[in-house]
Design an enzyme around this catalytic site. Structure first.
Site, PDB file in Angstrom:
ATOM      1  CB  THR A  49     -23.404  87.919 -47.865  1.00 19.49           C
ATOM      2  OG1 THR A  49     -22.491  88.282 -48.919  1.00 19.49           O
ATOM      3  CG2 THR A  49     -23.042  86.536 -47.341  1.00 19.49           C
ATOM      4  CB  CYS A  50     -24.661  92.819 -48.337  1.00 23.80           C
ATOM      5  SG  CYS A  50     -25.866  92.951 -47.011  1.00 23.80           S
ATOM      6  CB  SER A 109     -14.101  90.359 -47.284  1.00 23.14           C
ATOM      7  OG  SER A 109     -14.500  89.088 -46.841  1.00 23.14           O
ATOM      8  CD  GLN A 120     -22.077  87.588 -44.125  1.00 20.30           C
ATOM      9  OE1 GLN A 120     -21.064  87.507 -44.831  1.00 20.30           O
ATOM     10  NE2 GLN A 120     -22.776  88.709 -44.026  1.00 20.30           N
ATOM     11  CB  ALA A 190     -28.652 111.833 -32.734  1.00 20.59           C
ATOM     12  CE  LYS A 192     -26.164 102.896 -37.953  1.00 20.66           C
ATOM     13  NZ  LYS A 192     -27.209 102.278 -37.103  1.00 20.66           N
TER      14      LYS A 192
END
EC number: 1.2.1.70
Length: 421
Positions: A49-50, A109, A120, A190, A192
């Protein structure tokens, strides 16, 4: 059998190291096949994973799983043992089981309690199953880790509180409106973060999303993400009486919504409550608006405080979760210990059955033939005797299996019944 989990995570390695060790999804089958083909390897799983890369192995006792993993990484990744060694963690036996259960339960985590890691892990499990790298004890251990994660989430509040600014906005909206079903949202800007907040609100039941931006094309593009409606920037204040939740994140260097304008909006809404989320820096909404009745204004600092408070609560829940994980590890270890004496129990049962069958045959030759009813009675009688004889030593074997000093008692039972190792 040996169990080893080797890997790196956000806690032990910077992203430059993690990305060097990462496995793309399409490369997993070949990597797993190579790992499984190593001499002495029984099962293997690769989690990539990341924030972490982990290799889990079960091997025969005669081989060194650490050496297998080191050689595997040198074949597949352009890294040296010297460069990655300081960042690697290695867990064996009970420690490996404890680590796996903590990872599945999201206790290891970056954001404790996030649900993504369990998904995952399940993807990694499926990949290993699909290519035949999981087919025994590790398979069962992985499945058990999923159950442990489910128990932690159901018996603690570790995943219930918002720990992102965007989701904290949704949590606050629910407190204000109760249900978000059929609520209307407007996004100004706009960014994130406003996109994420709107996405969460939409998933939570918000019926429609208006989007406005100084550059109208960007408003059109974002509106498509939510099946929403783009609004010309000059018209957005006129639309506000229709809006229940406003998310402001424009890059304007000044307030775009003032108290006097908001007073007219609330009057037009007949004092129905309105939730304003100002996540712009500099702020887009005049703070004095919060003085108005039925207006609930939160800026980025307010939302961050909600997140921080929730994180503190999550950490309290994590303490409870850690106890549950330890309990589950103890149960798993007890099962493993019992499994270790299963061959002894089977050998004892087979030996006693052999004695019973031999004695039954002698009785048949001497006193037979018997009627079917007599045969059935003799079978029941002799099996009952054997079961009673076996009950004591079998119970003792199972009891001693879970004890660190149980080996002498198990050896004594083997010797008493002349059972082979």
């Amino acid at each position: 059998m040996k169990l080893l989990i080797t890997g790196v995570s956000h806690k032990t390695a910077p992203v430059e190291v993690r990305e060097c060790l990462a496995f793309r999804e399409e490369t997993l089958p070949a990597a797993l096949a190579d790992l499984k083909a190593c001499e002495g390897v029984s099962e293997a799983v690769i989690l990539s994973t990341c924030n972490r890369v982990e290799i889990s192995l079960t091997t025969e006792d005669a081989v060194d799983p650490r050496e297998i993993v080191d050689n595997f990484l040198s074949r597949h990744k352009a890294v040296s043992s010297a460069s990655i060694g300081p960042h690697l963690y290695r867990h064996e036996g009970r420690d490996a089981i404890h680590h796996l259960f903590r990872v599945a339960a999201s206790l290891d985590s970056m954001v404790v309690g996030e649900p993504q890691i369990l998904g995952q892990l399940k993807v990694a499990y499926a990949a290993a199953k699909d290519c035949g790298a999981l087919c025994g004890w590790l398979d069962g251990l992985m499945s058990r880790s999923f159950s442990v994660a489910k128990r932690v989430r159901s018996e603690t509040g570790i995943g219930q509180m918002a720990v992102s600014v965007s989701y904290a906005a949704v949590e606050l909206a629910r407190k204000i409106f109760g249900s978000l079903t059929n609520r209307t949202v407007m996004i100004v800007g706009a960014g994130k973060m406003s996109e994420l907040a709107a996405r969460h609100l939409r998933r939570s039941g918000a019926s429609h999303v208006f989007v406005t931006n100084r550059t109208h094309e960007r408003a059109v593009d974002m509106a498509k993400l939510f099946q929403g409606t783009p609004v010309e920037y000059a018209r957005f204040t006129a639309m506000l009486p229709e809006v229940d939740i406003l998310i402001a994140s424009s890059g304007a260097p000044h307030y775009i919504l003032h108290k006097d304008e908001m007073q007219r909006v609330i009057s037009a809404r007949r004092n129905k409550p309105m939730f304003l989320i100002d996540i712009a820096v500099p702020r887009n909404i005049e703070p004095a608006i919060n003085d108005l009745d039925n207006v609930f204004l939160y800026d980025i600092d307010d939302l961050q405080e909600v997140v921080n408070s929730n994180l503190r609560e999550r950490m309290k829940e994590a303490d409870h979760a850690e106890l549950l994980v330890t309990e589950e590890v103890d149960r798993m270890m007890a099962r493993m210990k019992v499994a270790e004496v299963t061959p002894v129990i089977v050998s004892l049962q087979e030996q006693l059955e052999q004695i019973r069958s031999g004695e039954m045959e002698k009785v048949r030759r001497r006193f037979g033939p018997f009627t079917a009813q007599q045969e059935e009675a003799l079978e029941a009688l002799t099996r009952g005797i054997i079961n009673k004889v076996a009950h004591g030593p079998i119970s003792e074997l199972r009891s001693q299996a879970g004890k660190p000093d149980g080996a002498p008692a198990i050896a004594a039972i083997r010797k008493a019944f002349h059972l082979q190792d």
